[in-house]
Design a protein around this motif. Structure first.
Motif, short mmCIF file in Angstrom:
data_model
loop_
_atom_site.label_atom_id
_atom_site.label_comp_id
_atom_site.label_asym_id
_atom_site.label_seq_id
_atom_site.Cartn_x
_atom_site.Cartn_y
_atom_site.Cartn_z
N PRO A 232 0.83 -1.21 0.00
CA PRO A 232 0.00 0.00 0.00
C PRO A 232 0.86 1.26 0.00
N ASP A 233 0.27 2.34 -0.48
CA ASP A 233 0.94 3.64 -0.46
C ASP A 233 0.59 4.33 0.86
N LEU A 234 1.54 4.32 1.79
CA LEU A 234 1.32 4.90 3.12
C LEU A 234 2.27 6.06 3.39
N ARG A 235 2.74 6.71 2.33
CA ARG A 235 3.75 7.75 2.51
C ARG A 235 3.22 8.95 3.32
N GLU A 236 1.93 9.23 3.25
CA GLU A 236 1.37 10.38 3.94
C GLU A 236 0.84 10.04 5.34
N VAL A 237 0.92 8.76 5.73
CA VAL A 237 0.45 8.38 7.05
C VAL A 237 1.46 8.83 8.10
N PRO A 238 1.06 9.51 9.17
CA PRO A 238 2.01 9.97 10.20
C PRO A 238 2.80 8.82 10.81
N ASP A 239 4.06 9.09 11.12
CA ASP A 239 4.95 8.05 11.65
C ASP A 239 4.42 7.47 12.96
N THR A 240 3.70 8.28 13.75
CA THR A 240 3.23 7.83 15.05
C THR A 240 2.19 6.72 14.96
N ILE A 241 1.52 6.61 13.82
CA ILE A 241 0.48 5.59 13.68
C ILE A 241 0.79 4.64 12.52
N LEU A 242 1.88 4.92 11.80
CA LEU A 242 2.24 4.11 10.63
C LEU A 242 2.46 2.63 10.96
N PRO A 243 3.19 2.27 12.03
CA PRO A 243 3.41 0.84 12.30
C PRO A 243 2.10 0.06 12.48
N LEU A 244 1.11 0.66 13.12
CA LEU A 244 -0.16 -0.04 13.33
C LEU A 244 -0.90 -0.22 12.02
N VAL A 245 -0.96 0.82 11.20
CA VAL A 245 -1.65 0.71 9.91
C VAL A 245 -0.95 -0.32 9.03
N THR A 246 0.38 -0.31 9.03
CA THR A 246 1.14 -1.28 8.23
C THR A 246 0.84 -2.71 8.67
N ALA A 247 0.76 -2.92 9.98
CA ALA A 247 0.46 -4.27 10.49
C ALA A 247 -0.94 -4.71 10.07
N CYS A 248 -1.89 -3.80 10.11
CA CYS A 248 -3.26 -4.16 9.70
C CYS A 248 -3.31 -4.57 8.24
N LEU A 249 -2.41 -4.00 7.40
CA LEU A 249 -2.45 -4.25 5.97
C LEU A 249 -1.49 -5.36 5.53
N ALA A 250 -1.08 -6.19 6.46
CA ALA A 250 -0.23 -7.33 6.10
C ALA A 250 -0.98 -8.26 5.16
N LYS A 251 -0.28 -8.80 4.17
CA LYS A 251 -0.93 -9.71 3.22
C LYS A 251 -1.36 -11.01 3.89
N ASP A 252 -0.55 -11.47 4.84
CA ASP A 252 -0.86 -12.72 5.55
C ASP A 252 -1.84 -12.43 6.68
N PRO A 253 -3.04 -13.01 6.66
CA PRO A 253 -4.02 -12.76 7.73
C PRO A 253 -3.47 -13.04 9.12
N ALA A 254 -2.61 -14.06 9.23
CA ALA A 254 -2.09 -14.43 10.54
C ALA A 254 -1.14 -13.37 11.10
N ALA A 255 -0.61 -12.50 10.24
CA ALA A 255 0.35 -11.48 10.69
C ALA A 255 -0.35 -10.20 11.16
N ARG A 256 -1.63 -10.11 10.97
CA ARG A 256 -2.35 -8.89 11.37
C ARG A 256 -2.75 -8.94 12.84
N PRO A 257 -2.84 -7.80 13.48
CA PRO A 257 -3.34 -7.78 14.86
C PRO A 257 -4.83 -8.08 14.88
N THR A 258 -5.34 -8.44 16.02
CA THR A 258 -6.78 -8.63 16.17
C THR A 258 -7.44 -7.26 16.37
N ALA A 259 -8.76 -7.24 16.25
CA ALA A 259 -9.48 -5.99 16.48
C ALA A 259 -9.27 -5.50 17.91
N THR A 260 -9.20 -6.42 18.85
CA THR A 260 -8.97 -6.05 20.24
C THR A 260 -7.60 -5.40 20.41
#
Length: 459
Positions: A232-260
């Motif tokens: 994904p193109d996440l260049r404009e996402v602030p660094d403070t929240i970028l790691p979380l958004v990147t984890a949510c967009l992992a291609k492998d479902p098992a690598a994503r965090p849960t909703a909780t």
């Protein structure tokens, strides 16, 4: 919202239709008022589609699914009948814009707003997943913004995890640009689980933060290809929240965090949202809420008796049944619904077809002058409340509404008040919208023991 059309019914299963919220090939979504007075979004399926056993079964499933979700950040189901000739589903109405509309009007949202938005959407998805369900269509158009927080809507393609799909096996479920890679792979719908909703939530967060879809736009096939094979193109996402958004967009479902886990990372979701919306959006929500109160309603048809029965004082009737008059200000209709007519716990109702006594509530307001907008709102609110009261089967009397225009002028208010006083059944008047009119009306009404209810901050 659009006005009702001539072919539209006036009511469905006791729900009074007020306007059209949307329409498509499968049916229409109306703004409606429930028998209890609550505003609702009522979805009705066209009869030709309801005749398809598979489609009707999908609608049954949607009804059951939506009814199982009771979290704070999802719209509540208020009623449904999947077995009707034209099946319908009524859910809580939220007058705010969708996230898609808010971003289109105001651009990217500030990070504090997006964090509050994401925490509450994650909380909603945690409830959905705890109920054994998967939403499968989390997108900006399915997120409504209210003053106290967002609401997740539209469980039309949600289903239980691991359940047999009712859609075609070669169909792609979800919205391109916000669906997960596993949703894009046709024929593997049974593999779609809660992680797909988290991926979609990541897309929604990126969209809210940047105003752009993380996998771009264009032809559906191109967007789907980028979702499955490219980053994904996440260049404009602030660094403070970028790691979380990147984890949510992992291609492998098992690598994503849960909703909780997403909810925990974003902060508190259960407390009051406060001023979470940026400037401009609260005013938009307020304007839409006021327009709902200002909807025109038909004239009620009631049988008026010439004289009130002996033993019932005008003041008592006004206090017990004239919450319809108080509702002339537009926002107090619900008060009427919680009271017993004539102060009794039960009534004779309309049994046996006997005519009920009738009392008149006057609306003396500005319908043609400088405060016409407020006057129209008073009139329409009063009509709606009177109609709701007269529909109650346990009422012991009917209420008749009589409206006169004072043009916001004191002299005209005097004449208008005298016109109302000619009605022997008059028990109270909803007050004007200007100070001179209030003073003039008081001078005519109070000495005749006719109460005046005025919602005017200046007096």
């Amino acid at each position: 919202m659009q006005p009702l059309r001539r072919a539209d019914p006036s009511s469905i299963a006791g729900h009074r239709l007020l306007g059209r919220l949307g329409a498509g090939g499968m049916g229409v979504v109306y703004l409606a008022r429930t028998p209890g007075g609550t505003l609702a979004a009522l979805k009705i399926v066209r009869a030709e589609h309801a005749a398809d056993p598979g489609f009707r079964e999908r609608f049954r499933r949607e009804t059951r699914t939506a009814g199982r979700i009771t979290g704070r950040w999802v719209v509540r189901v208020l009623g449904a009948d999947p077995e009707a000739r034209e099946p319908w589903l009524a859910t809580e109405f939220v007058p705010g814009p969708s996230l898609a509309e808010a971003v289109a009007l105001h651009g990217a949202l500030p990070e504090p707003t997006v964090r509050a938005l994401g925490a509450r959407l994650a909380d909603a998805l945690a409830d959905v997943h705890a109920a054994g369900l998967v939403h499968r269509d989390v997108k900006p158009g399915n997120v409504l913004l209210a003053l106290d927080g967002p609401r997740l809507i539209d469980f039309g393609i949600a289903r239980s995890a691991g359940a047999t799909a009712l859609t075609a096996t070669d169909a792609m479920i979800g919205t391109p640009g916000f669906l997960a890679p596993e949703q894009a792979r046709v024929g593997v719908a049974d593999e779609v689980g809660p992680a797909a909703d988290v991926f979609s939530l990541g897309c929604v967060l990126a969209y809210a933060l940047t105003g752009e879809r993380p996998f771009g736009t264009g032809a559906v096939a191109a967007v789907v290809y980028r979702t499955v094979h490219e980053e994904p193109d996440l260049r404009e996402v602030p660094d403070t929240i970028l790691p979380l958004v990147t984890a949510c967009l992992a291609k492998d479902p098992a690598a994503r965090p849960t909703a909780t886990e997403v909810r925990a990372a974003l902060g508190e979701a259960g407390g009051p949202a406060g001023d979470w919306l940026p400037p401009g959006l609260p005013a938009l929500i307020a304007r839409r809420s006021s327009r709902v109160l200002d909807l025109p309603v038909p004239e009620p048809t009631v049988l008026a008796a010439p004289e009130p029965p002996a033993g019932v004082s005008r003041r008592r009737v006004l206090a017990a049944g004239s919450a319809a008059a108080v509702a002339g200000a537009g926002g107090l209709t619900a008060w009427l619904l919680g009271r017993d007519p004539a102060g009794k716990g039960t009534g004779t109702g309309t049994g046996g077809g006997a005519a009920l006594p009738a009392y008149t509530i006057g609306v003396l307001t500005d319908l043609s002058g400088p405060t016409e907008e407020a006057g129209r709102a008073q009139e329409r609110g009063a009509r709606l409340a009177v109609e709701t009261f007269n529909a109650r089967p346990d009422r012991t009397f009917d209420v008749v509404l009589r409206v006169v225009d004072d043009g916001g002028d004191g002299k005209r208010a005097t004449a208008a008040a005298r016109t109302l006083l000619e009605d022997p059944g008059l028990v109270g008047v909803v007050g004007p919208t200007t100070a001179p009119s209030v003073v003039a009306a008081v001078a005519e009404l109070v000495d005749r023991s006719v109460p005046l209810v005025s919602v005017l901050a200046a007096v």
